[in-house]
Design an enzyme around this catalytic site. Structure first.
Site, PDB file in Angstrom:
ATOM      1  N   ASN A  42       0.844  -1.201   0.000  1.00 49.40           N
ATOM      2  CA  ASN A  42       0.000   0.000   0.000  1.00 49.40           C
ATOM      3  C   ASN A  42       0.880   1.252   0.000  1.00 49.40           C
ATOM      4  O   ASN A  42       1.957   1.291   0.609  1.00 49.40           O
ATOM      5  CB  ASN A  42      -1.018   0.000   1.150  1.00 49.40           C
ATOM      6  CG  ASN A  42      -0.460  -0.300   2.514  1.00 49.40           C
ATOM      7  OD1 ASN A  42       0.582  -0.928   2.655  1.00 49.40           O
ATOM      8  ND2 ASN A  42      -1.159   0.145   3.538  1.00 49.40           N
ATOM      9  N   GLU A  44       0.384   5.243   0.645  1.00 47.58           N
ATOM     10  CA  GLU A  44      -0.537   6.275   1.134  1.00 47.58           C
ATOM     11  C   GLU A  44      -0.146   7.658   0.616  1.00 47.58           C
ATOM     12  O   GLU A  44       0.899   7.840  -0.017  1.00 47.58           O
ATOM     13  CB  GLU A  44      -0.581   6.220   2.665  1.00 47.58           C
ATOM     14  CG  GLU A  44      -1.117   4.877   3.136  1.00 47.58           C
ATOM     15  CD  GLU A  44      -1.358   4.797   4.635  1.00 47.58           C
ATOM     16  OE1 GLU A  44      -0.820   5.638   5.392  1.00 47.58           O
ATOM     17  OE2 GLU A  44      -2.106   3.879   5.037  1.00 47.58           O
ATOM     18  N   CYS A  53      -4.118   0.721  -2.502  1.00 48.79           N
ATOM     19  CA  CYS A  53      -3.974  -0.504  -1.711  1.00 48.79           C
ATOM     20  C   CYS A  53      -2.911  -1.422  -2.311  1.00 48.79           C
ATOM     21  O   CYS A  53      -2.615  -1.359  -3.513  1.00 48.79           O
ATOM     22  CB  CYS A  53      -5.291  -1.261  -1.674  1.00 48.79           C
ATOM     23  SG  CYS A  53      -6.594  -0.466  -0.725  1.00 48.79           S
ATOM     24  N   GLU A  55      -3.068  -4.596  -3.022  1.00 48.39           N
ATOM     25  CA  GLU A  55      -3.581  -5.471  -4.092  1.00 48.39           C
ATOM     26  C   GLU A  55      -3.571  -4.749  -5.431  1.00 48.39           C
ATOM     27  O   GLU A  55      -3.160  -5.294  -6.457  1.00 48.39           O
ATOM     28  CB  GLU A  55      -5.029  -5.901  -3.802  1.00 48.39           C
ATOM     29  CG  GLU A  55      -5.229  -6.662  -2.508  1.00 48.39           C
ATOM     30  CD  GLU A  55      -5.538  -5.758  -1.320  1.00 48.39           C
ATOM     31  OE1 GLU A  55      -4.853  -4.724  -1.165  1.00 48.39           O
ATOM     32  OE2 GLU A  55      -6.448  -6.094  -0.563  1.00 48.39           O
ATOM     33  N   CYS A  87     -10.410  -4.683   0.345  1.00 49.34           N
ATOM     34  CA  CYS A  87     -11.492  -3.694   0.403  1.00 49.34           C
ATOM     35  C   CYS A  87     -12.390  -3.844  -0.828  1.00 49.34           C
ATOM     36  O   CYS A  87     -12.079  -4.586  -1.773  1.00 49.34           O
ATOM     37  CB  CYS A  87     -10.916  -2.279   0.482  1.00 49.34           C
ATOM     38  SG  CYS A  87     -10.306  -1.648  -1.098  1.00 49.34           S
ATOM     39  N   CYS A  90     -10.769  -2.998  -4.239  1.00 60.58           N
ATOM     40  CA  CYS A  90      -9.825  -4.042  -4.655  1.00 60.58           C
ATOM     41  C   CYS A  90     -10.567  -5.290  -5.113  1.00 60.58           C
ATOM     42  O   CYS A  90     -10.141  -5.952  -6.063  1.00 60.58           O
ATOM     43  CB  CYS A  90      -8.851  -4.374  -3.528  1.00 60.58           C
ATOM     44  SG  CYS A  90      -7.627  -3.064  -3.290  1.00 60.58           S
TER      45      CYS A  90
END
Ligand code: THU
Length: 131
Positions: A42, A44, A53, A55, A87, A90
């Site tokens: 991930n 940010e 993310c 993934e 999430c 994703c």
């Protein structure tokens, strides 16, 4: 490729997570249908919504290199004792590049993991066939 090896690669990728805001590290590892492997973490951003993310980082790396079909995707989060399921965004992105045989592996470590299908994580998905 053994599931345990994919978990180990996801855990390694997690080390690169850029998480100054949540401190929640996630790593992902993909096995594509041609045998190639991609990892991601991930990433940010100070504008929180710009966060990517783990993934999706891994999937976009694979797709941008010309690969299209995920055989297995493994996700390792960092909260002690809990699984980090993908999430909603994703799940949708995984669905785009998966089929009914794709394995989604959510792991705490090499000994403790859950395997799900896309249909289990995203029932009645909106797919390219709906367009
Ligand atoms: N995160 C992922 O990397 N994958 C998911 O599927 C869930 C959330 C990241 C995004 C953010 O950097 C941190 O976890 C906390 O939400």
């Amino acid at each position: 490729m053994r599931i345990e090896d994919l978990i180990s690669m996801a855990a390694d990728a997690r080390k690169n997570a850029y998480v100054p805001y949540s401190d929640f590290r996630v790593g992902a590892a993909l096995l594509m249908d041609d045998g190639s492997v991609y990892t991601g973490c991930n990433v940010e951003n100070a504008s929180y919504g710009a966060t990517n993310c783990a993934e999706r980082t891994a999937i976009f790396k694979a797709v941008s290199e010309g690969h299209r079909k995920i055989s297995a995707i493994c996700i390792v989060g960092s909260k002690e004792g809990s699984f980090a399921f993908p999430c909603g965004i994703c799940r949708q992105v995984i669905s785009e590049f998966s089929d009914e045989n794709t394995k989604i592996i959510v792991a705490k470590n090499e000994e403790n993991y859950i395997v799900r299908s896309v249909a289990e994580l995203l029932p009645d998905a909106f797919t390219p066939n709906d367009l």
